[in-house]
Design an enzyme around this catalytic site. Structure first.
Site, PDB file in Angstrom:
ATOM      1  N   SER A 265      26.585 -14.284 -30.155  1.00 25.27           N
ATOM      2  CA  SER A 265      25.996 -13.208 -28.999  1.00 25.27           C
ATOM      3  C   SER A 265      26.541 -13.891 -27.624  1.00 25.27           C
ATOM      4  CB  SER A 265      24.685 -12.904 -28.898  1.00 25.27           C
ATOM      5  OG  SER A 265      23.686 -14.104 -28.489  1.00 25.27           O
ATOM      6  N   LYS A 266      26.480 -12.977 -26.534  1.00 25.18           N
ATOM      7  CA  LYS A 266      26.812 -13.641 -25.192  1.00 25.18           C
ATOM      8  C   LYS A 266      25.676 -14.622 -24.754  1.00 25.18           C
ATOM      9  CE  LYS A 266      26.600 -12.034 -20.207  1.00 25.18           C
ATOM     10  NZ  LYS A 266      25.481 -13.048 -19.998  1.00 25.18           N
TER      11      LYS A 266
END
Length: 508
Positions: A265-266
């Site tokens: 994920s970011k």
């Protein structure tokens, strides 16, 4: 393969394109290229509530930067236009009504409060399936429980409705996935998914099946997260009479965090210091910026090469591939079932491999821009020479300044560890003496500098390592850099003398 290969990448413009999405596009592109087929770009923008301004253009720009070029679709055109789902509403409406008319779908008029009440009741009863399914649909307000006249009255009055698939009861749906092979699911575990929403737009499930059929898609290569939807899509192909032309499916493994525990994920990128998006992204609502591989200094070829190996292998020992070579070797059979752990060090390694293979002039052109930002304007051939000396030591062009600043400006500070180890006893005195010897060299070259230093050390019976390392400290500020005589020749005799003087007056 008898049918012409036609594949599509169909992202939603709900934010920046994750590198997992780029990998999906890449695998589709490579598969099409391998088989002489077509790669389409379609924008699935039916979720208007999550639409983010600028996201569609970001997707297009990202694929263009990576060299993943569609031959048909958004931004290109083609015989199946339009390629934005929001512009194809009437098409989906026709097929949704066909499903209802043939008894494979139904109108549902349940309110949000009624749906929430249903969910709570099922949870309290500890039901195995807490969704709107064949187990509960006859308790709800829909065209299966209302009379035909009541349904028509509600539709005529403009009462909000959705269209749900009428999932068969206790049927085994069989499907084949090119990555995971045979899949069998009992429909009693599935819910009556919404196919058409109250805003007049279809959901992904109906829209992608209709579009894939009408656009003659031969293979659907998409992320693993869509695997649970496969039985629903197989049923839709059957209900719409397209079972014999249904595409083949391949569901790609997830991109995992570096430790392998969960989807990348970011937040992982922010925490560990690497990008998860191909290009810099600026959130249009908050203004928050997220780094991109392009802006971080990655070559698009290295980025693509790295992505290709996240979930696939060539079956060879070779690791560096052009995009044409990747297409030549690519096969669904070599796509992994298990998730692929993201390795940022390996990503940097790929970029290093491409950097050292790059022409020195090309790299110098990019490095020249960095120098110009620092107000440094020098002969281009000089920059080419510097690049040739330091490229093996860096992963990115933007790291060259750190490794090569001394070729352009004198050091502002000196490594304290080197000072502690080398700048002691009689060494400063010897350095002052050798400065005067260097000043007298008539033809100043790397060779004459080296010979002069060696002769001086022999005459003084000094320690060669100590003298050379202290001279390096004076010229570059530390214990790094290429061959010292080469550095000396590059910056010139006057600058060498000036920097030794500065070190003698600065280091105490």
């Amino acid at each position: 393969m008898n049918k012409r290969v036609r594949v599509r990448f169909a992202p939603s413009p709900t934010g920046p394109l994750h590198i997992g999405g780029v990998r999906t596009a890449l695998y589709n592109y490579l598969f099409a290229k391998k088989h002489g087929g077509d790669f389409l770009l379609r924008i699935e923008d039916t979720d208007q509530g999550r639409f983010v301004p600028g996201a569609e253009q970001y997707i297009i720009d990202s694929l263009k930067w990576a060299g993943i070029m569609a031959v048909e679709g958004v931004g290109v055109g083609g015989p199946h236009a339009p390629y934005r789902q929001s512009e194809r509403k009437e098409i989906y409406c026709k097929y949704a009504e066909k499903l209802v008319n043939e008894g494979n779908a139904y109108y549902a008029f349940d309110t949000t409060d009624e749906l929430e009440q249903l969910r709570k009741e099922l949870e309290q009863a500890k039901a195995s399936n807490t969704s709107y399914s064949s187990h509960v649909r006859l308790r709800m307000k829909n065209s299966l429980t209302l009379s035909a006249s009541e349904v028509q009255q509600k539709l005529a009055a403009g009462e909000p409705f959705v269209i749900r698939i009428k999932m068969p009861e206790n049927e085994i749906v069989k499907a084949t996935d090119l990555v995971r092979e045979k899949i069998e699911v009992n429909t009693s575990t599935l819910d009556d998914k919404i196919l058409f929403k109250s805003d007049g737009l279809p959901t992904y499930h109906l829209a992608n099946v209709v579009d894939d059929h009408l656009m003659d898609i031969s293979h659907v290569i998409r992320g693993e997260e869509w695997l649970p939807s496969l039985p629903l899509h197989v049923l839709l192909y059957r209900y719409l009479g397209w079972e014999n032309t249904m595409p083949q499916f391949a569901h790609l493994p997830l991109l995992l965090k570096p430790d392998g525990k969960g989807k990348l994920s970011k937040r992982d990128g922010d925490r560990l210091g690497f990008p998860v998006f191909p290009l810099l992204w600026t959130d249009p609502s908050s203004g928050e910026q997220s780094s991109g591989y392009r802006e971080s200094g990655y070559f698009p070829e290295a980025f693509v090469n790295m992505l290709a190996f996240l979930g696939w292998n060539s079956g060879t020992e070779q690791e560096i591939f052009s995009i044409d070579e990747l297409a030549e070797y690519f096969s669904i059979e070599h796509v992994h079932k298990a998730g692929a752990k993201f390795d940022f060090d390996k990503a940097k390694w790929f970029n290093h491999q491409y950097l050292i293979r790059h022409n020195n002039e090309e790299l110098a052109y990019d490095f020249e821009k960095i120098l110009a930002q620092k107000g440094i304007l020098v002969n281009f051939e000089y920059i080419v020479k510097v690049v040739s000396l330091v490229k093996e030591r860096v992963n990115f062009v933007n790291e060259m300044w750190q490794q090569a600043s001394f070729f352009f400006v004198a050091p502002e500070s000196y490594d304290s560890e080197v000072i502690k180890k080398r700048w002691k006893d009689e060494v400063p005195t010897l350095i002052a003496e050798i400065k005067e010897v260097i000043r007298k060299i008539e033809v100043f070259t790397a060779e004459s500098f080296k010979d002069t230093v060696h002769q001086f050390v022999e005459e003084k019976q000094a320690n060669m390592g100590s003298i050379m390392n202290t001279l390096r400290l004076s010229l570059v500020g530390g214990s790094f850099g290429p061959d010292l005589p080469v550095i000396a020749e590059m910056i010139g005799k006057e600058e060498v003398v000036r920097r030794i003087d500065k070190a003698l007056n600065t280091i105490k």
